[in-house]
Design a protein around this motif. Structure first.
Motif, PDB file in Angstrom:
ATOM      1  N   ASN A  55      30.778  51.474  36.572  1.00  0.00           N
ATOM      2  CA  ASN A  55      30.996  52.690  37.355  1.00  0.00           C
ATOM      3  C   ASN A  55      29.702  53.158  38.025  1.00  0.00           C
ATOM      4  OD1 ASN A  55      32.175  54.992  38.446  1.00  0.00           O
ATOM      5  ND2 ASN A  55      31.900  56.195  36.600  1.00  0.00           N
ATOM      6  N   SER A  72      32.304  58.181  43.142  1.00  0.00           N
ATOM      7  CA  SER A  72      32.159  57.085  42.178  1.00  0.00           C
ATOM      8  C   SER A  72      33.185  55.993  42.443  1.00  0.00           C
ATOM      9  CB  SER A  72      32.299  57.608  40.746  1.00  0.00           C
ATOM     10  OG  SER A  72      33.615  58.038  40.510  1.00  0.00           O
ATOM     11  N   MET A  73      32.904  54.813  41.882  1.00  0.00           N
ATOM     12  CA  MET A  73      33.808  53.665  41.962  1.00  0.00           C
ATOM     13  C   MET A  73      33.958  53.059  40.568  1.00  0.00           C
ATOM     14  SD  MET A  73      32.880  51.750  45.522  1.00  0.00           S
ATOM     15  CE  MET A  73      34.310  50.683  45.404  1.00  0.00           C
ATOM     16  N   ILE A  75      35.094  50.634  38.588  1.00  0.00           N
ATOM     17  CA  ILE A  75      35.669  49.306  38.825  1.00  0.00           C
ATOM     18  C   ILE A  75      35.946  48.587  37.509  1.00  0.00           C
ATOM     19  CG2 ILE A  75      35.214  47.042  39.846  1.00  0.00           C
ATOM     20  CD1 ILE A  75      33.270  48.537  41.776  1.00  0.00           C
ATOM     21  N   ILE A  95      39.960  48.663  41.789  1.00  0.00           N
ATOM     22  CA  ILE A  95      38.779  49.117  42.518  1.00  0.00           C
ATOM     23  C   ILE A  95      39.107  50.443  43.203  1.00  0.00           C
ATOM     24  CG2 ILE A  95      37.020  48.477  44.221  1.00  0.00           C
ATOM     25  CD1 ILE A  95      37.977  45.552  43.812  1.00  0.00           C
ATOM     26  N   ALA A  97      38.134  54.395  44.641  1.00  0.00           N
ATOM     27  CA  ALA A  97      37.086  55.292  45.143  1.00  0.00           C
ATOM     28  C   ALA A  97      37.499  56.704  44.745  1.00  0.00           C
ATOM     29  CB  ALA A  97      36.954  55.176  46.654  1.00  0.00           C
ATOM     30  N   GLY A 124      42.884  53.847  45.121  1.00  0.00           N
ATOM     31  CA  GLY A 124      42.359  52.596  44.630  1.00  0.00           C
ATOM     32  C   GLY A 124      43.188  51.379  44.985  1.00  0.00           C
TER      33      GLY A 124
END
Length: 197
Positions: A55, A72-73, A75, A95, A97, A124
């Motif tokens: 993250n 943040s991402m 993932i 994935i 956002a 996402g």
């Protein structure tokens, strides 16, 4: 009356935070790494996929000690193992956002709290073998001290909107990493958990 105003100001200012100096990208950037489990909805049942979690996150609003608004991402990359609900093994990836509001612990470099939380929403992409879809994402996170760093437990829900995919519940456990804790101020020193130089 004036004494009451002064007393309230003294009591409330530490809790709402004091404005920080203009921060650099290094002050705003943080990341965490860990593991995740995803429960994919199949009819009335769920089937798990397991993954590694990363993250990266950057604070957009970084004005107060114990509050930030971050992009943040969170993932996850992993695998679904063949079971009775989905009879095939495949690569799984998520994935998103996310725009996340953080309060308390780990919200900024100058946080003062032992515990904190984050609430976020976003959109996402989901990859499940040959199936690719996308959807709305909501998340809640809790954070606290963990040895010399910090630990985040995060829950996410992916609501499938487009393509082929699954509504999914995700639980991730991650250790916050990097140099984020190297320059914490004196008020953040916790002798029980930290060994500051």
């Amino acid at each position: 009356m004036n004494r009451l105003v002064v007393l309230l100001a003294v009591l409330l200012l530490p809790s709402i935070g004091i404005a920080q100096k203009k921060s650099t990208l290094k002050d705003r950037w943080r990341s965490s790494i860990g593991a995740s489990v995803h429960l994919l909805h199949v009819k009335e049942n769920v089937t798990p996929a397991f993954g590694a979690f990363f993250n990266p996150q950057i604070n957009i609003v970084n004005k107060y000690m114990d509050f930030s608004l971050a992009a943040s991402m969170p993932i996850s990359l992993g695998v679904h193992i063949k079971d009775s609900w989905i009879e095939k093994t495949f690569f799984y990836g998520h994935i998103p956002a996310v725009l996340e509001a953080n309060i308390g612990h780990y919200s900024t470099r100058d946080f003062r709290s032992n515990v904190g939380m984050g609430l976020g929403v976003g959109y996402g992409a989901q990859i499940a073998g040959s199936s690719v879809g996308s959807g709305l994402v909501s998340t809640v996170a809790a954070r606290t001290w963990f040895f010399k760093g910090s630990l985040t437990i995060r829950y996410m829900f992916h609501y499938h909107v487009q393509g082929t995919g699954y509504n999914t519940h995700t639980l991730a456990v991650a250790v916050n990493m990097g140099n984020y804790f190297n320059k914490l101020t004196h008020m953040n020193k916790m002798s029980k958990f930290q060994n500051f130089k």
